[in-house]
Design a protein around this motif. Structure first.
Motif, PDB file in Angstrom:
ATOM      1  N   TYR A   1      18.632   2.073  -0.789  1.00 47.24           N
ATOM      2  CA  TYR A   1      17.597   2.260   0.221  1.00 47.24           C
ATOM      3  C   TYR A   1      16.498   1.226  -0.006  1.00 47.24           C
ATOM      4  N   ARG A   2      15.786   0.927   1.067  1.00 46.06           N
ATOM      5  CA  ARG A   2      14.640   0.027   0.956  1.00 46.06           C
ATOM      6  C   ARG A   2      13.450   0.656   1.658  1.00 46.06           C
ATOM      7  N   THR A   3      12.301   0.598   1.032  1.00 45.00           N
ATOM      8  CA  THR A   3      11.071   1.091   1.641  1.00 45.00           C
ATOM      9  C   THR A   3      10.316  -0.082   2.240  1.00 45.00           C
ATOM     10  N   ALA A   4      10.046   0.001   3.530  1.00 48.01           N
ATOM     11  CA  ALA A   4       9.338  -1.070   4.236  1.00 48.01           C
ATOM     12  C   ALA A   4       8.183  -0.466   5.009  1.00 48.01           C
ATOM     13  N   PHE A   5       6.960  -0.825   4.632  1.00 45.14           N
ATOM     14  CA  PHE A   5       5.750  -0.381   5.308  1.00 45.14           C
ATOM     15  C   PHE A   5       5.685   1.144   5.388  1.00 45.14           C
ATOM     16  N   GLY A   6       6.086   1.768   4.284  1.00 46.11           N
ATOM     17  CA  GLY A   6       5.986   3.217   4.162  1.00 46.11           C
ATOM     18  C   GLY A   6       7.174   3.994   4.662  1.00 46.11           C
ATOM     19  N   VAL A   7       8.188   3.314   5.170  1.00 45.26           N
ATOM     20  CA  VAL A   7       9.378   3.991   5.700  1.00 45.26           C
ATOM     21  C   VAL A   7      10.571   3.679   4.803  1.00 45.26           C
ATOM     22  N   ARG A   8      11.191   4.708   4.255  1.00 46.73           N
ATOM     23  CA  ARG A   8      12.365   4.546   3.404  1.00 46.73           C
ATOM     24  C   ARG A   8      13.617   4.741   4.253  1.00 46.73           C
ATOM     25  N   ALA A   9      14.526   3.783   4.199  1.00 46.67           N
ATOM     26  CA  ALA A   9      15.731   3.843   5.027  1.00 46.67           C
ATOM     27  C   ALA A   9      16.879   3.153   4.302  1.00 46.67           C
ATOM     28  N   PRO A  10      18.128   3.524   4.641  1.00 44.11           N
ATOM     29  CA  PRO A  10      19.267   2.829   4.040  1.00 44.11           C
ATOM     30  C   PRO A  10      19.228   1.340   4.361  1.00 44.11           C
ATOM     31  N   LEU A  11      19.704   0.541   3.432  1.00 43.36           N
ATOM     32  CA  LEU A  11      19.797  -0.900   3.679  1.00 43.36           C
ATOM     33  C   LEU A  11      20.658  -1.187   4.894  1.00 43.36           C
ATOM     34  N   ARG A  12      20.227  -2.143   5.680  1.00 49.03           N
ATOM     35  CA  ARG A  12      21.102  -2.694   6.720  1.00 49.03           C
ATOM     36  C   ARG A  12      21.878  -3.838   6.069  1.00 49.03           C
TER      37      ARG A  12
ATOM     38  N   ARG B   1       0.839  -1.204   0.000  1.00 49.49           N
ATOM     39  CA  ARG B   1       0.000   0.000   0.000  1.00 49.49           C
ATOM     40  C   ARG B   1       0.877   1.258   0.000  1.00 49.49           C
ATOM     41  N   ARG B   2       0.332   2.318  -0.573  1.00 50.29           N
ATOM     42  CA  ARG B   2       1.010   3.606  -0.575  1.00 50.29           C
ATOM     43  C   ARG B   2       0.381   4.498   0.487  1.00 50.29           C
ATOM     44  N   GLY B   3       1.161   5.441   0.954  1.00 47.76           N
ATOM     45  CA  GLY B   3       0.640   6.351   1.961  1.00 47.76           C
ATOM     46  C   GLY B   3       1.493   6.356   3.211  1.00 47.76           C
ATOM     47  N   ALA B   4       1.038   7.106   4.196  1.00 44.36           N
ATOM     48  CA  ALA B   4       1.793   7.252   5.439  1.00 44.36           C
ATOM     49  C   ALA B   4       1.873   5.918   6.173  1.00 44.36           C
ATOM     50  N   PRO B   5       2.971   5.667   6.908  1.00 39.61           N
ATOM     51  CA  PRO B   5       3.085   4.427   7.683  1.00 39.61           C
ATOM     52  C   PRO B   5       1.969   4.315   8.714  1.00 39.61           C
TER      53      PRO B   5
ATOM     54  N   GLN C   1      12.579  -6.174  -4.998  1.00 35.06           N
ATOM     55  CA  GLN C   1      11.438  -5.266  -4.901  1.00 35.06           C
ATOM     56  C   GLN C   1      11.615  -4.362  -3.683  1.00 35.06           C
ATOM     57  N   PHE C   2      11.251  -3.115  -3.865  1.00 38.09           N
ATOM     58  CA  PHE C   2      11.295  -2.079  -2.832  1.00 38.09           C
ATOM     59  C   PHE C   2      12.695  -1.507  -2.600  1.00 38.09           C
ATOM     60  N   TRP C   3      13.697  -1.936  -3.391  1.00 37.25           N
ATOM     61  CA  TRP C   3      15.019  -1.309  -3.342  1.00 37.25           C
ATOM     62  C   TRP C   3      15.036  -0.100  -4.277  1.00 37.25           C
ATOM     63  N   GLU C   4      15.828   0.896  -3.890  1.00 35.73           N
ATOM     64  CA  GLU C   4      16.000   2.090  -4.710  1.00 35.73           C
ATOM     65  C   GLU C   4      17.403   2.632  -4.476  1.00 35.73           C
ATOM     66  N   ARG C   5      18.113   2.927  -5.563  1.00 33.52           N
ATOM     67  CA  ARG C   5      19.455   3.490  -5.439  1.00 33.52           C
ATOM     68  C   ARG C   5      19.378   5.016  -5.399  1.00 33.52           C
ATOM     69  N   ASP C   6      20.120   5.607  -4.481  1.00 38.46           N
ATOM     70  CA  ASP C   6      20.227   7.065  -4.373  1.00 38.46           C
ATOM     71  C   ASP C   6      21.712   7.391  -4.283  1.00 38.46           C
TER      72      ASP C   6
END
Length: 444
Positions: free
Chosen positions: A268-279, A160-164, A258-263
């Motif tokens: 970065y990976r977006t998980a449940f509406g939160v985008r954060a650097p990969l661990r 889903r898209r939108g706020a966490p 899926q859900f990975w994005e290079r910046d």
């Protein structure tokens, strides 16, 4: 299904109490997943791969009514008029939003009414009766069904898209890094189960399997390792992919999980509406079987067979026994496995040293479902129970086995014998993988 000896009164009451607890735990989770979003999100289809959340909610109640209220309890139907609407085999997910579904308030009222009747049935059910009720099997089956749909709804939340709207503490780091591989000697082990009272039909019966010697990685493939595959052109080298896999990679435009994005130079990976650097040391998640297969070829290894995976998870070389869990018979807890939506992400590899198997392999339960090379097939002596549509109709199809559960899997639906399966193109599930290889002559 083999029945054990009748239980005494205290055993029956402990079983009754356990049933009430697992049903309540599943319902608490269902409420979190459905109460955390507004009505528009509940009725929306967030992906053609998924049902609207409100369909899953009422379907949970309908299955509970069919099996526990009507079949086990012999009670009158609550809503016989909606059986066809919530029959998963009659309506593909993509078509479910167009059905005259119960609205959110109606669905909540329905599942609540069904649960009240189920608890009445539980109070008087003969837990020493036939196969459907013996040791509470039907109740355990329904608890597992609800938790399986809860994990499906969690995957819908990820899409889903939108706020966490969901929150949980971060998954733990590893106290000591783990890596490398272990060698497991050739030999027989007992695969599957006949004794586990809530095991589903495809886990049965227990049967001896000879497994040639093999090596298996101590931990699942991590984000850092997978990023190295990408950096080495893994998605641009057809020689690493099977013919079907390369065709899918091109058609679907796959370039990363899926859900990975290079910046810049970071992923970065977006998980449940939160985008954060990969661990870097977390297991990679949201990769399909074809991606796992290509990575394995790049690494000079392969995916484990289902029998190899289960032997690594359950076999105790010191006793020759097959354990219920990698660490033994005790139920999972926060020290042994990342399960039950306790965290909304995999833990770093090595984070659960108390959960290591007797063969020295980490995190075989929880964190990420692990793709195996095997297709989904029946075990020797398989008998469909209590209905063909749970397992039998899927045998021989285009499915690959997944083992071990994920951070979104509840313990009631996860054990060393539990089998999951999906199409090799699926990525919305919480799936990763680990690698195996054949032994060299000098290792045998």
């Amino acid at each position: 299904m083999t029945l054990s000896a009748p239980a005494d009164h205290s055993d029956r009451e402990r079983t009754r109490a356990r049933i009430a607890e697992v049903l309540a735990r599943a319902r608490r989770r269902t409420r979190v997943l459905t109460d955390s979003v507004d009505e528009a999100d509940l009725v929306a289809q967030h992906s053609p791969l998924m049902s609207p959340l409100v369909w899953d909610l009422a379907h949970i109640g309908n299955q509970e009514e069919l099996w526990l209220v009507r079949d086990v309890g012999g009670r009158d139907a609550v809503r016989a008029d909606i059986d066809e609407l919530y029959d998963a085999f009659k309506h593909a997910r993509v078509n479910r939003p167009a059905l005259p579904l119960l609205n959110p308030a109606q669905a909540r009222g329905y599942v609540g009414s069904v649960r009240e009747k189920v608890l009445d049935v539980l109070d008087t059910a003969d837990l020493d009766g036939g196969p459907l009720v013996h040791e509470g099997f039907a109740f355990g089956m329904i608890a597992q069904h609800e938790q399986q749909h809860d994990e499906t709804m969690l995957a819908t939340h990820q899409l889903r898209r939108g706020a966490p709207v969901l929150s949980a503490p971060p998954a733990p780091a590893a106290p000591v890094p783990v890596g490398g591989e272990v060698v497991i000697a050739a030999g027989d082990f007992l695969m599957g189960t006949t004794a586990d009272p809530w095991a589903l039909d495809n886990e049965r019966p227990a049967h001896p399997v000879h497994v040639p010697g093999f090596a298996i990685d101590v931990a699942p493939v991590t984000n850092a390792q997978y990023a190295a595959f990408i950096a080495d052109g893994g998605y641009d080298r057809p020689e690493l992919w099977s013919e079907r896999g390369w065709a899918h990679r091109c058609t679907a435009g796959l370039v990363a999980p899926q859900f990975w994005e290079r910046d810049g130079d970071r992923w970065y990976r977006t998980a449940f509406g939160v985008r954060a650097p990969l661990r870097p040391q977390q297991p990679v998640v949201h990769v399909c079987w074809f991606e796992a297969e290509a990575y394995a070829r790049w690494a000079g290894k392969r995916l484990p067979t289902e029998a190899e995976w289960e032997k690594a998870a359950r076999f105790d070389p010191a006793t020759g026994d097959s354990r219920r869990y990698p660490w033994g018979a005790g139920a999972p807890d926060e020290h042994t496995a990342n399960l039950g939506q306790r965290h909304l992400e995999p833990a770093e590899v090595g984070a659960y040293p108390a959960g290591v198997s007797a063969t020295g392999v980490h995190q075989l339960i929880g964190d990420v479902w692990e793709w195996c090379s095997s297709s989904f097939e029946a075990y020797p002596g398989f008998r469909a129970f209590p209905y063909r549509e749970y397992s039998e109709v899927f045998f021989g199809g285009d499915y690959r086995i997944l083992r071990g559960g994920s951070f979104g899997t509840d313990e009631v639906a996860c054990r060393g014998t539990f089998r999951n399966w999906d199409h090799p193109i699926r990525r919305q599930i919480f799936a990763g993988f680990r690698l195996a290889r054949d032994l060299r002559e000098d290792e045998r």
